[in-house]
Design an enzyme around this catalytic site. Structure first.
Site, mmCIF file in Angstrom:
data_model
loop_
_atom_site.group_PDB
_atom_site.id
_atom_site.type_symbol
_atom_site.label_atom_id
_atom_site.label_comp_id
_atom_site.label_asym_id
_atom_site.label_seq_id
_atom_site.Cartn_x
_atom_site.Cartn_y
_atom_site.Cartn_z
ATOM 1 N N ASP A 1 1.007 -1.119 0.006
ATOM 2 C CA ASP A 1 -0.002 0.006 0.035
ATOM 3 C C ASP A 1 0.771 1.171 -0.034
ATOM 4 O O ASP A 1 2.069 1.261 0.390
ATOM 5 C CB ASP A 1 -0.749 -0.181 1.222
ATOM 6 C CG ASP A 1 -1.573 1.201 1.666
ATOM 7 O OD1 ASP A 1 -2.311 1.664 0.707
ATOM 8 O OD2 ASP A 1 -1.276 1.937 2.786
ATOM 9 N N ASP B 1 -0.199 5.047 0.987
ATOM 10 C CA ASP B 1 -0.298 5.950 2.031
ATOM 11 C C ASP B 1 -0.153 5.163 3.385
ATOM 12 O O ASP B 1 -1.012 4.305 3.805
ATOM 13 C CB ASP B 1 -1.599 6.721 2.162
ATOM 14 C CG ASP B 1 -1.792 7.801 0.992
ATOM 15 O OD1 ASP B 1 -0.869 8.484 0.807
ATOM 16 O OD2 ASP B 1 -2.806 7.642 0.136
HETATM 17 P P1 TMP Z 1 -4.026 4.175 0.381
HETATM 18 O O1 TMP Z 1 -4.765 3.195 -0.312
HETATM 19 O O2 TMP Z 1 -3.010 4.588 -0.150
HETATM 20 O O3 TMP Z 1 -3.655 3.802 1.924
HETATM 21 O O4 TMP Z 1 -4.915 5.353 0.702
HETATM 22 C C1 TMP Z 1 -6.082 5.878 0.550
HETATM 23 C C2 TMP Z 1 -6.455 6.898 1.768
HETATM 24 O O5 TMP Z 1 -6.758 8.001 1.028
HETATM 25 C C3 TMP Z 1 -7.486 6.372 2.480
HETATM 26 O O6 TMP Z 1 -7.208 6.263 3.935
HETATM 27 C C4 TMP Z 1 -8.630 7.361 2.180
HETATM 28 C C5 TMP Z 1 -7.868 8.580 2.053
HETATM 29 N N1 TMP Z 1 -8.548 9.615 1.341
HETATM 30 C C6 TMP Z 1 -8.233 10.992 1.681
HETATM 31 O O7 TMP Z 1 -7.596 11.185 2.656
HETATM 32 N N2 TMP Z 1 -9.021 12.154 1.073
HETATM 33 C C7 TMP Z 1 -9.849 11.972 0.132
HETATM 34 O O8 TMP Z 1 -10.488 12.739 -0.629
HETATM 35 C C8 TMP Z 1 -10.175 10.412 -0.105
HETATM 36 C C9 TMP Z 1 -11.228 10.295 -1.485
HETATM 37 C C10 TMP Z 1 -9.819 9.371 0.316
HETATM 38 MG MG MG Z 2 -2.786 3.194 3.571
#
Ligand code: TMP
Ligand code: MG
Length: 298
Positions: A45, A47
Site C-alpha cells: 500500500d 499512504d
Molecule cells: P491508500 O490506499 O494509499 O492507503 O490510501 C487511501 C487513503 O486516502 C484512504 O485512507 C482514504 C484517503 N482519502 C483521503 O484522505 N481523502 C480523500 O478525498 C479520499 C477520497 C480518500
Molecule cells: Mg494506507
C-alpha cells in the site's frame, strides 16, 4: 536450511513489533530465504505504509491530503474536502462497521472528492509543485528497500486507493521510479491542453483494493511463478491486495500508526507482523535482508 531467519532479524525482537504467531513468521521467512529472490514479489500500500504517518511529531499528508494543504488549491476545495474527510474517514476507520456497510460510503466519498478536485482544473505542472511543497514523505529506509528490490528485479506493486499521479510524483522526487515498480491507483485524466478533466477508469477505494481493481491487467498472472509474497499495509482493506495472486508463502506486515490500544489485538489477528508507531521501514528492511541473504550492515 540456510543460515537464515529469526536470530538474524533483530528488528523483529524490538518491543514495538508484535506477532501473534512468531513461529509462523520464522518458518515463512526461512522458506522465502530458501526459495530465493526469484520466487519473491512485494505488494505494498502507499499512504501510511510506504509513506510516513508522522514526521517530527506532525501528521503527514496522504496523497489526497497534499491537495488540501497546498497553496495552489482554491479555498473552496480545501473547505469542502475537509468536510468530506471529516465525514468519511471515521467511517473507514470504524471497526464496528462491516466492509459491506462501509463500501457504499467509500464510493460516495471518492465520487464527491474526485468531482470536487476536477472542478479545480489543475495541470500536470501544478501537481509537481503541490507535491514538492507537501508533507508527504516516504518512510525512512524506503530508498534502501526500493533500491534493493530493483537490484534483484523483484516486482513491487504499489496498490493504492490514493491518487496515482501524486504517488508517482512523490516517488520520483524522493526516490526513483524503477521499471520493476508498478502503481495501481486512481489516475487523473488530462485533456490535450494539459488540464485535468477527471479520473480514468473505475474508482479504487480502500475496500475494493483486490483483484477487481487489477482484473483488467494480467499482472498477477504474469508473476504466478513468484508465489512468495510480502504484503505491506496499514489498513485492514490492504489485506485483500493479493487476492488473485498465486500464493505459496505470504507474510503480511501491518503498520499500526494510530488508535493502537483499540486496534492492536485485531491487527495481530489479521497481520503476521504488526509494527507499532514506527516511521521507518527498518523492520521490513530487516526481513528483506534475511530473505535476500544481505548482511545486516548493508
Ligand atoms: P491508500 O490506499 O494509499 O492507503 O490510501 C487511501 C487513503 O486516502 C484512504 O485512507 C482514504 C484517503 N482519502 C483521503 O484522505 N481523502 C480523500 O478525498 C479520499 C477520497 C480518500
Ligand atoms: Mg494506507
Amino acid at each position: 536450511m540456510p543460515a537464515c531467519a529469526f536470530s538474524m532479524v533483530e528488528e523483529l525482537t524490538k518491543s514495538h513489533v508484535h506477532m501473534k504467531d512468531p513461529e509462523f513468521v520464522k518458518k515463512t521467512i526461512q522458506q522465502m530465504t530458501t526459495d530465493g529472490h526469484e520466487k519473491l514479489q512485494v505488494v505494498a500500500d502507499f499512504d501510511r505504509t510506504l509513506s510516513k504517518f508522522t514526521n517530527k511529531g506532525k501528521v503527514c499528508s496522504t496523497c489526497h491530503n497534499v491537495l488540501e494543504e497546498s497553496k495552489v488549491m482554491p479555498d473552496f476545495y480545501k473547505e469542502k474536502a475537509k468536510v468530506l474527510r471529516d465525514t468519511y474517514y471515521p467511517i473507514e476507520l470504524n471497526h464496528d462497521l462491516t466492509i459491506q456497510e462501509k463500501t457504499p460510503k467509500m464510493i460516495e466519498w471518492y465520487q464527491k472528492s474526485h468531482d470536487l478536485f476536477t472542478q479545480c482544473q489543475l495541470t500536470k505542472t501544478d501537481i509537481e509543485h503541490i507535491v514538492r511543497d507537501s508533507s508527504a514523505y516516504l518512510r525512512d529506509g524506503c530508498q534502501w528497500f526500493i533500491d534493493h528490490l530493483h537490484n534483484l528485479e523483484i516486482p513491487l506493486l504499489i496498490f493504492s486507493a490514493g491518487i496515482g499521479d501524486i504517488i508517482e510524483e512523490v516517488i520520483k522526487q524522493q526516490s526513483y521510479m524503477y521499471d520493476n515498480m508498478k502503481i495501481v491507483s486512481n489516475y487523473m485524466d488530462f485533456d490535450n491542453t494539459g488540464k485535468m478533466v477527471g479520473f480514468k477508469g473505475e474508482i479504487i477505494h480502500i475496500y475494493n483494493k483486490n483483484e477487481n481493481a487489477i482484473h483488467s491487467s494480467d499482472y498477477f498472472e504474469r508473476l504466478n511463478h513468484r508465489d512468495n509474497i510480502l504484503l505491506l499495509g496499514d489498513s485492514l482493506g490492504d489485506l485483500h491486495m493479493v487476492e488473485g495472486a498465486e500464493v505459496t508463502n505470504l507474510l503480511k506486515i501491518g503498520f499500526l500508526n494510530q488508535k493502537v490500544k483499540e486496534s492492536l489485538d485485531l491487527y495481530k489477528e489479521k497481520f503476521d507482523v504488526v509494527i507499532v508507531e514506527d516511521e521507518s521501514l527498518d523492520v521490513v528492511n530487516g526481513i528483506t535482508k534475511a530473505i535476500l541473504n544481505i548482511p545486516s550492515q548493508q
